[in-house]
Design a protein around this motif. Structure first.
Motif, PDB file in Angstrom:
ATOM      1  N   MET A   1      71.656  14.743  48.348  1.00  0.00           N
ATOM      2  CA  MET A   1      70.850  15.953  48.284  1.00  0.00           C
ATOM      3  C   MET A   1      71.520  17.050  47.490  1.00  0.00           C
ATOM      4  N   SER A   2      72.834  17.097  47.518  1.00  0.00           N
ATOM      5  CA  SER A   2      73.517  18.154  46.796  1.00  0.00           C
ATOM      6  C   SER A   2      73.268  18.051  45.293  1.00  0.00           C
ATOM      7  N   GLU A   3      73.123  16.807  44.800  1.00  0.00           N
ATOM      8  CA  GLU A   3      72.815  16.643  43.373  1.00  0.00           C
ATOM      9  C   GLU A   3      71.412  17.149  43.081  1.00  0.00           C
ATOM     10  N   HIS A   4      70.466  16.887  44.007  1.00  0.00           N
ATOM     11  CA  HIS A   4      69.090  17.368  43.856  1.00  0.00           C
ATOM     12  C   HIS A   4      69.041  18.895  43.882  1.00  0.00           C
ATOM     13  N   GLU A   5      69.805  19.494  44.822  1.00  0.00           N
ATOM     14  CA  GLU A   5      69.879  20.957  44.900  1.00  0.00           C
ATOM     15  C   GLU A   5      70.497  21.529  43.644  1.00  0.00           C
ATOM     16  N   SER A   6      71.485  20.874  43.129  1.00  0.00           N
ATOM     17  CA  SER A   6      72.151  21.328  41.911  1.00  0.00           C
ATOM     18  C   SER A   6      71.184  21.315  40.733  1.00  0.00           C
ATOM     19  N   ASN A   7      70.385  20.270  40.626  1.00  0.00           N
ATOM     20  CA  ASN A   7      69.392  20.186  39.549  1.00  0.00           C
ATOM     21  C   ASN A   7      68.334  21.277  39.710  1.00  0.00           C
ATOM     22  N   GLU A   8      67.934  21.529  40.964  1.00  0.00           N
ATOM     23  CA  GLU A   8      66.955  22.574  41.239  1.00  0.00           C
ATOM     24  C   GLU A   8      67.501  23.948  40.871  1.00  0.00           C
ATOM     25  N   GLN A   9      68.742  24.210  41.192  1.00  0.00           N
ATOM     26  CA  GLN A   9      69.373  25.490  40.856  1.00  0.00           C
ATOM     27  C   GLN A   9      69.473  25.653  39.340  1.00  0.00           C
ATOM     28  N   LYS A  10      69.836  24.591  38.651  1.00  0.00           N
ATOM     29  CA  LYS A  10      69.909  24.638  37.183  1.00  0.00           C
ATOM     30  C   LYS A  10      68.525  24.938  36.601  1.00  0.00           C
ATOM     31  N   HIS A  11      67.504  24.287  37.169  1.00  0.00           N
ATOM     32  CA  HIS A  11      66.133  24.492  36.702  1.00  0.00           C
ATOM     33  C   HIS A  11      65.698  25.950  36.928  1.00  0.00           C
ATOM     34  N   GLU A  12      66.032  26.505  38.104  1.00  0.00           N
ATOM     35  CA  GLU A  12      65.684  27.900  38.407  1.00  0.00           C
ATOM     36  C   GLU A  12      66.414  28.865  37.480  1.00  0.00           C
ATOM     37  N   ARG A  13      67.694  28.609  37.225  1.00  0.00           N
ATOM     38  CA  ARG A  13      68.449  29.467  36.296  1.00  0.00           C
ATOM     39  C   ARG A  13      67.850  29.396  34.904  1.00  0.00           C
ATOM     40  N   GLY A  14      67.460  28.199  34.494  1.00  0.00           N
ATOM     41  CA  GLY A  14      66.822  28.028  33.178  1.00  0.00           C
ATOM     42  C   GLY A  14      65.523  28.805  33.096  1.00  0.00           C
ATOM     43  N   ASN A  15      64.719  28.739  34.173  1.00  0.00           N
ATOM     44  CA  ASN A  15      63.460  29.490  34.210  1.00  0.00           C
ATOM     45  C   ASN A  15      63.722  30.997  34.163  1.00  0.00           C
ATOM     46  N   SER A  16      64.743  31.447  34.879  1.00  0.00           N
ATOM     47  CA  SER A  16      65.087  32.874  34.882  1.00  0.00           C
ATOM     48  C   SER A  16      65.474  33.341  33.485  1.00  0.00           C
ATOM     49  N   ARG A  17      66.228  32.511  32.772  1.00  0.00           N
ATOM     50  CA  ARG A  17      66.618  32.876  31.396  1.00  0.00           C
ATOM     51  C   ARG A  17      65.401  32.980  30.491  1.00  0.00           C
ATOM     52  N   VAL A  18      64.491  32.023  30.607  1.00  0.00           N
ATOM     53  CA  VAL A  18      63.277  32.031  29.777  1.00  0.00           C
ATOM     54  C   VAL A  18      62.452  33.282  30.075  1.00  0.00           C
ATOM     55  N   ILE A  19      62.270  33.605  31.357  1.00  0.00           N
ATOM     56  CA  ILE A  19      61.492  34.795  31.738  1.00  0.00           C
ATOM     57  C   ILE A  19      62.171  36.059  31.224  1.00  0.00           C
ATOM     58  N   THR A  20      63.486  36.148  31.354  1.00  0.00           N
ATOM     59  CA  THR A  20      64.220  37.322  30.856  1.00  0.00           C
ATOM     60  C   THR A  20      64.040  37.461  29.346  1.00  0.00           C
ATOM     61  N   ARG A  21      64.155  36.353  28.624  1.00  0.00           N
ATOM     62  CA  ARG A  21      63.985  36.403  27.163  1.00  0.00           C
ATOM     63  C   ARG A  21      62.566  36.803  26.776  1.00  0.00           C
ATOM     64  N   LEU A  22      61.578  36.272  27.500  1.00  0.00           N
ATOM     65  CA  LEU A  22      60.189  36.638  27.214  1.00  0.00           C
ATOM     66  C   LEU A  22      59.939  38.125  27.469  1.00  0.00           C
ATOM     67  N   LEU A  23      60.454  38.642  28.585  1.00  0.00           N
ATOM     68  CA  LEU A  23      60.288  40.065  28.876  1.00  0.00           C
ATOM     69  C   LEU A  23      60.980  40.933  27.822  1.00  0.00           C
ATOM     70  N   ALA A  24      62.163  40.522  27.398  1.00  0.00           N
ATOM     71  CA  ALA A  24      62.872  41.270  26.348  1.00  0.00           C
ATOM     72  C   ALA A  24      62.072  41.237  25.048  1.00  0.00           C
ATOM     73  N   SER A  25      61.469  40.093  24.731  1.00  0.00           N
ATOM     74  CA  SER A  25      60.645  39.988  23.517  1.00  0.00           C
ATOM     75  C   SER A  25      59.435  40.902  23.591  1.00  0.00           C
ATOM     76  N   VAL A  26      58.787  40.951  24.751  1.00  0.00           N
ATOM     77  CA  VAL A  26      57.620  41.821  24.925  1.00  0.00           C
ATOM     78  C   VAL A  26      58.021  43.283  24.746  1.00  0.00           C
ATOM     79  N   MET A  27      59.147  43.684  25.323  1.00  0.00           N
ATOM     80  CA  MET A  27      59.599  45.077  25.182  1.00  0.00           C
ATOM     81  C   MET A  27      59.937  45.389  23.728  1.00  0.00           C
TER      82      MET A  27
END
Length: 193
Positions: A1-27
């Motif tokens: 499960m720890s590997e699954h959680e690790s992949n989920e955390q990586k996926h969430e961090r990746g999504n956060s980066r994409v959202i941050t970049r999109l918001l910066a682009s909009v501004m």
């Protein structure tokens, strides 16, 4: 499960980066929209694209002689920024002028909307070389033009051509593009408060 959680955390961090970049682009796009008119004016001044911009302060022709031996035709073109329901045109489409002679041409603007607006005209000259010899003593393009809903205004532009205008220039075009600066002016006023 720890590997699954690790992949989920990586996926969430990746999504956060994409959202941050999109918001910066909009501004950045929003900020670019406010800077568009001054950037366009500077771009035209540097490159000569869309003609060359003209002076933005009143000039004087004191002590200048009128060259009666030459006649130059000045054509006037007007446009409004896309999607703006205004009428904007010169009273005459062209005028013949002797270098050194002061002429006045009236431009008509009508706000066909149901709200007050603030307009600003951006001039350009083609061929660009002629802009060096076009001197305005009075022009609506020097400042913003407030227009009430449905208001129609007559705006004068007074100018003369420097007698040093090269002989090869017999005709040139003075164009004005009218922009709606209402939102930009309101945002600037709100920031100043």
């Amino acid at each position: 499960m720890s590997e699954h959680e690790s992949n989920e955390q990586k996926h969430e961090r990746g999504n956060s980066r994409v959202i941050t970049r999109l918001l910066a682009s909009v501004m950045l796009m929003f900020a670019f929209g406010f800077a568009l008119v001054p950037l366009y004016e500077k771009f035209c001044e540097i490159t000569g694209f869309n003609g060359r911009t003209t002076n933005t302060a009143a000039q004087s022709n004191e002590g200048m002689n009128v060259d009666q031996s030459r006649v130059v035709t000045v054509e006037f073109h007007t446009r409004v920024s896309r999607g703006i329901p205004w009428e904007f045109h010169p009273e005459v489409r062209s005028i013949r002028v002797h270098p050194g002679e002061v002429k006045t041409v009236n431009f008509i603007i009508e706000n066909r909307t149901d709200k007050a607006v603030i307009a600003q005209a951006l001039p350009s000259v083609s061929p660009g070389e002629a802009s060096l010899y076009l001197n305005k003593t009075e022009c609506f393009c020097f400042e913003q033009q407030p227009l009430a809903a449905g208001e129609r205004a007559v705006m004068p532009m007074q100018f003369y051509l420097d007698p040093d205008l090269p002989d090869r220039i017999h005709r040139f075009t003075l164009s004005y593009m009218m922009y709606d600066l209402t939102e930009q002016v309101q945002v600037t006023a709100n920031l100043a408060e």
